[in-house]
Each structure stands twice: as structure tokens, then as C-alpha cells.
Design a protein around this motif. Structure first.
Motif, short mmCIF file in Angstrom:
data_model
loop_
_atom_site.label_atom_id
_atom_site.label_comp_id
_atom_site.label_asym_id
_atom_site.label_seq_id
_atom_site.Cartn_x
_atom_site.Cartn_y
_atom_site.Cartn_z
N ASP A 69 -3.14 -0.56 -4.69
CA ASP A 69 -4.48 -0.31 -4.17
C ASP A 69 -4.58 -0.92 -2.77
O ASP A 69 -4.24 -2.09 -2.59
CB ASP A 69 -5.51 -0.94 -5.10
N PRO A 70 -5.02 -0.16 -1.76
CA PRO A 70 -5.08 -0.68 -0.39
C PRO A 70 -5.92 -1.96 -0.26
O PRO A 70 -5.54 -2.87 0.47
CB PRO A 70 -5.69 0.47 0.41
N SER A 85 0.83 -1.21 0.00
CA SER A 85 0.00 0.00 0.00
C SER A 85 0.86 1.26 0.00
O SER A 85 0.58 2.22 -0.73
CB SER A 85 -0.93 -0.02 1.21
#
Length: 144
Positions: A59-60, A54
Motif C-alpha cells: 500500500d503506498p 510501493s
């Protein structure tokens, strides 16, 4: 059967094509999945992998999914960082001048007499006094 502990650096490298050692990490993890070798991973691996991915632009949500998948690899024992392992990690970290997380991976490997596969130079060099340490490329060379 070989017993392995895998540092988060290997999972992160395999997940990001721009990382150093990506091809070797990917090939090593494919071997691990295919051979269903026994893994001993500290629970810390999930937080480290998700955070590293992240922080570097992934993308988290995908970073979290990937990290949770690491904990569900076949034949994996997730090693909880309880007080005993914390004490062992503290001793290893102090004695070998290692970062805390690095010491946790080494303590986990030592607990099960497992080899540690990592891309971290300090773990490779300083951890060799505790368990066998290898890069993914070095490991792959031992199975050919």
C-alpha cells in the motif's frame, strides 16, 4: 560502539516476508533498535524504501509511513546528499562501477567510517575496497 550505514535493501527485506534474507534482516534491525547503535543513513534511503515497497505491491501510504519511520530510528544521523557527498558518490560510482544509489550509501558510510550492511551483491563485493561490508546475517554472526 559500532557505526553503521544500512542499505535500503535491508529495510525492504525486513518489511516483506517474501524477500530473500527477511529473517536475518528483521533480526538485524531488532538488534539495531535494541542496542541503539549509531546509524548514518543517506536521506535517499527514505525515497528508495518507499518506492521499492510501493512498486512491489505494498500500500503506498504504508510504504511511505515505513520509509519515514526508517528516518526516525534512534541514534540516526540523516546524511544529506549535498554537493560534496554527490561528488564523492560520483567518484566511488565511477571507480568501482556501481549504480548511483549504491555509491551514495558507500560514500555515506565512508564519510563516517561506518560499516555498510546490505543485501546488494555489488555493494558487498565492490564496496569492500572502501568500507567494511556485511550482510545482515554476517553482521549477526559477529555479535554472537
Amino acid at each position: 560502539m559500532r557505526l553503521l550505514t544500512i542499505d535500503s535493501s535491508v529495510f525492504v527485506s525486513a518489511a516483506r516476508p517474501s524477500e530473500i534474507g527477511h529473517a536475518e534482516s528483521t533480526a538485524f534491525l531488532a538488534w539495531v533498535r535494541n542496542k541503539r547503535t549509531r546509524l548514518f543513513l543517506p536521506t535517499l534511503v527514505m525515497a528508495e524504501v518507499a518506492a521499492a515497497l510501493s512498486r512491489t505491491g505494498s500500500d503506498p501510504g504504508l510504504a511511505q509511513q515505513y520509509a519515514l519511520a526508517v528516518g526516525q530510528l534512534p541514534n540516526t544521523v540523516m546524511v544529506a546528499l549535498d554537493e560534496g557527498l554527490a561528488r564523492q558518490s560520483a567518484a566511488i560510482g565511477a571507480q568501482h562501477r556501481l549504480r548511483g544509489a549504491d555509491a551514495v550509501y558507500l560514500a555515506s558510510a565512508a564519510l563516517f567510517a561506518a560499516e555498510l550492511v546490505t543485501l546488494d551483491r555489488e555493494q558487498l563485493e565492490r564496496g569492500a575496497a572502501i568500507v567494511q561490508t556485511l550482510t545482515p546475517a554476517d553482521f549477526l554472526a559477529t555479535i554472537k
